[in-house]
Write a protein that holds these residues in place. Structure first.
Motif, mmCIF file in Angstrom:
data_model
loop_
_atom_site.group_PDB
_atom_site.id
_atom_site.type_symbol
_atom_site.label_atom_id
_atom_site.label_comp_id
_atom_site.label_asym_id
_atom_site.label_seq_id
_atom_site.Cartn_x
_atom_site.Cartn_y
_atom_site.Cartn_z
ATOM 1 N N MET A 1 0.832 -1.192 0.000
ATOM 2 C CA MET A 1 0.000 0.000 0.000
ATOM 3 C C MET A 1 0.875 1.253 0.000
ATOM 4 O O MET A 1 0.532 2.240 -0.625
ATOM 5 N N ALA A 2 1.997 1.240 0.673
ATOM 6 C CA ALA A 2 2.860 2.410 0.740
ATOM 7 C C ALA A 2 3.546 2.675 -0.595
ATOM 8 O O ALA A 2 3.997 3.786 -0.840
ATOM 9 N N ASP A 3 3.580 1.667 -1.481
ATOM 10 C CA ASP A 3 4.253 1.834 -2.762
ATOM 11 C C ASP A 3 3.369 2.485 -3.825
ATOM 12 O O ASP A 3 3.877 2.938 -4.838
ATOM 13 N N ASP A 4 2.087 2.543 -3.611
ATOM 14 C CA ASP A 4 1.162 3.090 -4.593
ATOM 15 C C ASP A 4 0.961 4.586 -4.330
ATOM 16 O O ASP A 4 0.357 4.971 -3.333
ATOM 17 N N PRO A 5 1.434 5.460 -5.217
ATOM 18 C CA PRO A 5 1.306 6.911 -4.981
ATOM 19 C C PRO A 5 -0.123 7.436 -5.126
ATOM 20 O O PRO A 5 -0.423 8.550 -4.703
ATOM 21 N N ASN A 6 -1.029 6.649 -5.715
ATOM 22 C CA ASN A 6 -2.413 7.088 -5.884
ATOM 23 C C ASN A 6 -3.250 6.879 -4.630
ATOM 24 O O ASN A 6 -4.350 7.394 -4.523
ATOM 25 N N ARG A 7 -2.737 6.130 -3.698
ATOM 26 C CA ARG A 7 -3.472 5.838 -2.467
ATOM 27 C C ARG A 7 -3.058 6.840 -1.386
ATOM 28 O O ARG A 7 -1.911 7.204 -1.265
ATOM 29 N N VAL A 8 -4.037 7.273 -0.599
ATOM 30 C CA VAL A 8 -3.798 8.286 0.418
ATOM 31 C C VAL A 8 -3.735 7.609 1.781
ATOM 32 O O VAL A 8 -4.583 6.795 2.126
ATOM 33 N N TRP A 9 -2.747 7.961 2.578
ATOM 34 C CA TRP A 9 -2.613 7.436 3.916
ATOM 35 C C TRP A 9 -3.603 8.149 4.821
ATOM 36 O O TRP A 9 -3.858 9.328 4.621
ATOM 37 N N PRO A 10 -4.210 7.603 5.823
ATOM 38 C CA PRO A 10 -4.108 6.250 6.361
ATOM 39 C C PRO A 10 -5.186 5.313 5.838
ATOM 40 O O PRO A 10 -5.184 4.139 6.160
ATOM 41 N N SER A 11 -6.131 5.823 5.032
ATOM 42 C CA SER A 11 -7.264 4.992 4.626
ATOM 43 C C SER A 11 -6.898 3.996 3.532
ATOM 44 O O SER A 11 -7.520 2.955 3.422
ATOM 45 N N GLY A 12 -5.951 4.335 2.703
ATOM 46 C CA GLY A 12 -5.594 3.474 1.589
ATOM 47 C C GLY A 12 -6.510 3.638 0.395
ATOM 48 O O GLY A 12 -6.448 2.863 -0.550
ATOM 49 N N LEU A 13 -7.377 4.642 0.432
ATOM 50 C CA LEU A 13 -8.282 4.900 -0.680
ATOM 51 C C LEU A 13 -7.645 5.871 -1.665
ATOM 52 O O LEU A 13 -6.829 6.705 -1.293
ATOM 53 N N THR A 14 -8.075 5.780 -2.921
ATOM 54 C CA THR A 14 -7.666 6.795 -3.883
ATOM 55 C C THR A 14 -8.555 8.014 -3.663
ATOM 56 O O THR A 14 -9.586 7.941 -2.980
ATOM 57 N N THR A 15 -8.193 9.125 -4.242
ATOM 58 C CA THR A 15 -8.987 10.346 -4.077
ATOM 59 C C THR A 15 -10.412 10.173 -4.602
ATOM 60 O O THR A 15 -11.363 10.553 -3.906
#
Length: 51
Positions: A1-15
């Protein structure tokens, strides 16, 4: 999950996913508020101790 720049921390959802979830939450809150408003109105109209 930390490797995907499209995902936002901490939820792991995309915008777009986060916006869709937030829109559902807002719509649910509006529906709940409308039901609560109607319930309070009917309680006021039909409750003898409030008159």
């Amino acid at each position: 999950m930390a490797d995907d720049p499209n995902r936002v921390w901490p939820s792991g959802l995309t915008t777009p996913e986060a916006e869709e979830l937030q829109q559902g939450l807002v719509e649910g809150t509006r529906i709940f508020g409308l039901i609560a408003l109607l319930a309070h109105f009917f309680a006021y109209v039909y409750s003898p101790w409030l008159k």
